[in-house]
Design a protein around this motif. Structure first.
Motif, PDB file in Angstrom:
ATOM      1  N   PRO A   1      -1.120  30.216  31.129  1.00 56.15           N
ATOM      2  CA  PRO A   1      -0.970  29.182  32.151  1.00 56.15           C
ATOM      3  C   PRO A   1       0.394  29.280  32.831  1.00 56.15           C
ATOM      4  N   GLY A   2       0.418  29.033  34.124  1.00 56.21           N
ATOM      5  CA  GLY A   2       1.648  29.163  34.901  1.00 56.21           C
ATOM      6  C   GLY A   2       1.821  30.548  35.507  1.00 56.21           C
ATOM      7  N   THR A   3       0.824  31.412  35.333  1.00 61.20           N
ATOM      8  CA  THR A   3       0.924  32.779  35.851  1.00 61.20           C
ATOM      9  C   THR A   3       0.392  32.839  37.280  1.00 61.20           C
ATOM     10  N   PHE A   4       1.107  33.602  38.097  1.00 65.76           N
ATOM     11  CA  PHE A   4       0.703  33.821  39.480  1.00 65.76           C
ATOM     12  C   PHE A   4       0.942  35.281  39.843  1.00 65.76           C
ATOM     13  N   THR A   5      -0.073  35.929  40.386  1.00 67.73           N
ATOM     14  CA  THR A   5       0.081  37.301  40.872  1.00 67.73           C
ATOM     15  C   THR A   5       0.098  37.265  42.392  1.00 67.73           C
ATOM     16  N   SER A   6       1.108  37.878  42.985  1.00 67.93           N
ATOM     17  CA  SER A   6       1.227  37.869  44.440  1.00 67.93           C
ATOM     18  C   SER A   6       0.199  38.803  45.063  1.00 67.93           C
ATOM     19  N   ASP A   7       0.112  38.762  46.391  1.00 65.29           N
ATOM     20  CA  ASP A   7      -0.878  39.553  47.120  1.00 65.29           C
ATOM     21  C   ASP A   7      -0.755  41.034  46.796  1.00 65.29           C
ATOM     22  N   ARG A   8      -1.896  41.664  46.502  1.00 63.68           N
ATOM     23  CA  ARG A   8      -1.927  43.085  46.200  1.00 63.68           C
ATOM     24  C   ARG A   8      -3.299  43.654  46.529  1.00 63.68           C
ATOM     25  N   HIS A   9      -3.371  44.994  46.590  1.00 62.87           N
ATOM     26  CA  HIS A   9      -4.626  45.682  46.853  1.00 62.87           C
ATOM     27  C   HIS A   9      -4.951  46.617  45.695  1.00 62.87           C
ATOM     28  N   GLY A  10      -6.251  46.931  45.554  1.00 64.53           N
ATOM     29  CA  GLY A  10      -6.671  47.930  44.584  1.00 64.53           C
ATOM     30  C   GLY A  10      -6.483  49.339  45.137  1.00 64.53           C
ATOM     31  N   ASP A  11      -6.867  50.333  44.331  1.00 67.45           N
ATOM     32  CA  ASP A  11      -6.618  51.732  44.699  1.00 67.45           C
ATOM     33  C   ASP A  11      -7.637  52.298  45.676  1.00 67.45           C
ATOM     34  N   SER A  12      -8.873  51.800  45.662  1.00 73.51           N
ATOM     35  CA  SER A  12      -9.904  52.428  46.491  1.00 73.51           C
ATOM     36  C   SER A  12     -11.047  51.453  46.762  1.00 73.51           C
ATOM     37  N   ASN A  13     -11.684  51.627  47.912  1.00 72.11           N
ATOM     38  CA  ASN A  13     -12.868  50.824  48.235  1.00 72.11           C
ATOM     39  C   ASN A  13     -14.153  51.485  47.740  1.00 72.11           C
ATOM     40  N   THR A  14     -14.033  52.555  46.942  1.00 75.15           N
ATOM     41  CA  THR A  14     -15.222  53.205  46.373  1.00 75.15           C
ATOM     42  C   THR A  14     -15.691  52.513  45.104  1.00 75.15           C
TER      43      THR A  14
ATOM     44  N   LEU B   1     -14.443  35.184  29.782  1.00 79.50           N
ATOM     45  CA  LEU B   1     -14.550  34.957  28.338  1.00 79.50           C
ATOM     46  C   LEU B   1     -14.044  33.567  27.975  1.00 79.50           C
ATOM     47  N   GLN B   2     -12.859  33.247  28.478  1.00 79.72           N
ATOM     48  CA  GLN B   2     -12.306  31.892  28.293  1.00 79.72           C
ATOM     49  C   GLN B   2     -11.694  31.487  29.619  1.00 79.72           C
ATOM     50  N   VAL B   3     -12.167  30.374  30.181  1.00 79.03           N
ATOM     51  CA  VAL B   3     -11.761  29.997  31.533  1.00 79.03           C
ATOM     52  C   VAL B   3     -11.240  28.560  31.533  1.00 79.03           C
ATOM     53  N   PRO B   4      -9.926  28.369  31.708  1.00 75.73           N
ATOM     54  CA  PRO B   4      -9.370  27.022  31.831  1.00 75.73           C
ATOM     55  C   PRO B   4      -9.877  26.329  33.102  1.00 75.73           C
ATOM     56  N   SER B   5      -9.636  25.068  33.193  1.00 68.48           N
ATOM     57  CA  SER B   5     -10.195  24.287  34.297  1.00 68.48           C
ATOM     58  C   SER B   5      -9.514  24.560  35.630  1.00 68.48           C
ATOM     59  N   ASP B   6      -8.216  24.884  35.617  1.00 68.87           N
ATOM     60  CA  ASP B   6      -7.464  24.979  36.870  1.00 68.87           C
ATOM     61  C   ASP B   6      -6.976  26.408  37.088  1.00 68.87           C
ATOM     62  N   CYS B   7      -7.866  27.275  37.540  1.00 70.68           N
ATOM     63  CA  CYS B   7      -7.487  28.658  37.835  1.00 70.68           C
ATOM     64  C   CYS B   7      -8.408  29.182  38.928  1.00 70.68           C
TER      65      CYS B   7
ATOM     66  N   ILE C   1      -3.163  30.627  37.739  1.00 68.94           N
ATOM     67  CA  ILE C   1      -3.638  29.724  36.695  1.00 68.94           C
ATOM     68  C   ILE C   1      -2.567  28.662  36.473  1.00 68.94           C
ATOM     69  N   GLU C   2      -2.938  27.410  36.625  1.00 68.97           N
ATOM     70  CA  GLU C   2      -1.990  26.296  36.506  1.00 68.97           C
ATOM     71  C   GLU C   2      -1.797  25.909  35.038  1.00 68.97           C
ATOM     72  N   GLY C   3      -0.768  25.111  34.792  1.00 66.85           N
ATOM     73  CA  GLY C   3      -0.498  24.597  33.453  1.00 66.85           C
ATOM     74  C   GLY C   3       0.727  25.234  32.828  1.00 66.85           C
ATOM     75  N   ASP C   4       0.965  24.907  31.544  1.00 66.72           N
ATOM     76  CA  ASP C   4       2.099  25.512  30.827  1.00 66.72           C
ATOM     77  C   ASP C   4       1.569  26.351  29.673  1.00 66.72           C
ATOM     78  N   GLU C   5       2.474  27.086  29.013  1.00 70.88           N
ATOM     79  CA  GLU C   5       2.066  28.068  28.016  1.00 70.88           C
ATOM     80  C   GLU C   5       1.474  27.447  26.750  1.00 70.88           C
ATOM     81  N   SER C   6       1.589  26.151  26.605  1.00 68.37           N
ATOM     82  CA  SER C   6       0.996  25.501  25.432  1.00 68.37           C
ATOM     83  C   SER C   6      -0.514  25.344  25.572  1.00 68.37           C
ATOM     84  N   GLU C   7      -1.016  25.514  26.784  1.00 71.25           N
ATOM     85  CA  GLU C   7      -2.447  25.363  27.034  1.00 71.25           C
ATOM     86  C   GLU C   7      -3.165  26.699  26.840  1.00 71.25           C
TER      87      GLU C   7
END
Length: 311
Positions: free
Chosen positions: A219-232, A240-246, A275-281
């Motif tokens: 929780p509290g993680t944010f990845t800035s804008d990025r692209h993958g390697d290929s459109n192929t 697998l585990q999905v918190p409520s605010d992501c 993903i919002e929240g703090d690391e205790s979540e």
């Protein structure tokens, strides 16, 4: 009886003489007529193809290629010597056109870092039935994959974890398959998940664009804008585990994961994750697999595997 024999000898002699005259006339015509006639071009070409082992020189259609471009085109020519140029049109264009590869420009919505194949269907999020067989296998084995992840997460001894660079927070990856290579240590800790990945029909396994891994985002993680390697390829996330605010945002359109369900998207488009929240979540846990885009033909897949073979 002797008369018959002499007659046969005479006939054979006449035929031999006539044949000799005809051959001589052909040589004379070749010397004094064919060499001066436009049909000589065709004659020489046929002679070279039929009687010479020397291969005709190939035209250099890419005089301005530099660096990686030249290396890719060299490898493509090498590949086509063993197979065929048939069906390679889009790959040739992708190598030659500066607009079709190694863009990585965050100002563009779709801008893969390495290979941009033209003419491929573009969508941000793809319906799951487009790859229904593999999606069905992943969702059917959700609990198996989930249990093996937690086993490796809680007992990390002997496993290989990677830390991903993110703008904020922390992200860890447990790779079974990384850039075209199996990670043996991790596969041994997750044998059933390894078996599931190997059973997928469209998993990208022959080149560096292919991955299969667990992702853990605190929780509290944010990845800035990025692209993958290929459109192929298309990237598949099994929740697998999905918190409520992501959420995942692809080209400005947000989506969220569902536990036990897959999310299929084109990661050559600009994307970010939060993903919002703090690391205790509880963290966000995903199983990520790269699958072939359905628009890529079998011949193109084989060529891309050759051009971008893992080391």
């Amino acid at each position: 009886m002797l008369a018959v024999i002499f007659e046969m000898i005479f006939v054979i002699g006449v035929m031999t003489f006539v044949t000799f005259l005809a051959y001589t006339m052909v040589l004379i015509l070749k010397t004094f007529y064919v060499s001066r006639h436009p049909i000589n071009v065709l004659y020489k070409t046929l002679k070279q193809v039929l009687f010479s082992n020397k291969q005709p020189e190939q035209t250099n259609y890419f005089p301005d290629l530099n660096g990686l471009d030249k290396e890719l085109y060299r490898r493509l020519k090498e590949y086509c010597k063993h197979y065929s140029w048939s069906g390679m049109g889009r790959i040739v264009k992708a190598i030659y056109s500066p607009d079709c590869h190694r863009c990585g420009n965050t100002a563009n919505t779709q801008s893969p870092n390495v290979l941009h194949l033209p003419g491929v269907e573009t969508q941000l999020y793809f319906p799951l039935d487009i790859l229904s067989y593999d999606i069905g296998i992943l969702e059917k084995n959700y609990l198996v994959i989930y249990r093996e992840f937690w086993k490796a997460y809680q007992s990390p001894a002997g496993t290989v974890w990677q830390t991903h660079d993110v703008s904020k927070g922390k992200c860890f990856a447990f790779c079974l398959f990384f850039r075209g290579n199996w990670v043996k240590e991790n596969c041994q800790h997750c044998p059933q998940t390894h078996k599931v990945v190997r059973s997928l029909r469209t998993h990208v396994q022959g080149n560096v664009f292919g991955n299969a891994r667990f992702l853990v985002l605190l929780p509290g993680t944010f990845t800035s804008d990025r692209h993958g390697d290929s459109n192929t390829r298309l990237r598949c996330h099994l929740g697998l585990q999905v918190p409520s605010d992501c959420e995942l945002v692809v080209a400005g359109i947000p989506q969220c994961w569902t536990p036990g369900r897959c999310l299929l998207f084109d990661d050559s488009f600009i994307r970010s994750l939060q993903i919002e929240g703090d690391e205790s979540e509880a963290p966000l846990v995903l199983f990520e697999v790269d699958l072939w885009h359905p628009d890529i033909t079998a011949m193109e897949r084989q060529a891309i595997d050759y051009l971008f073979a893992p080391r």
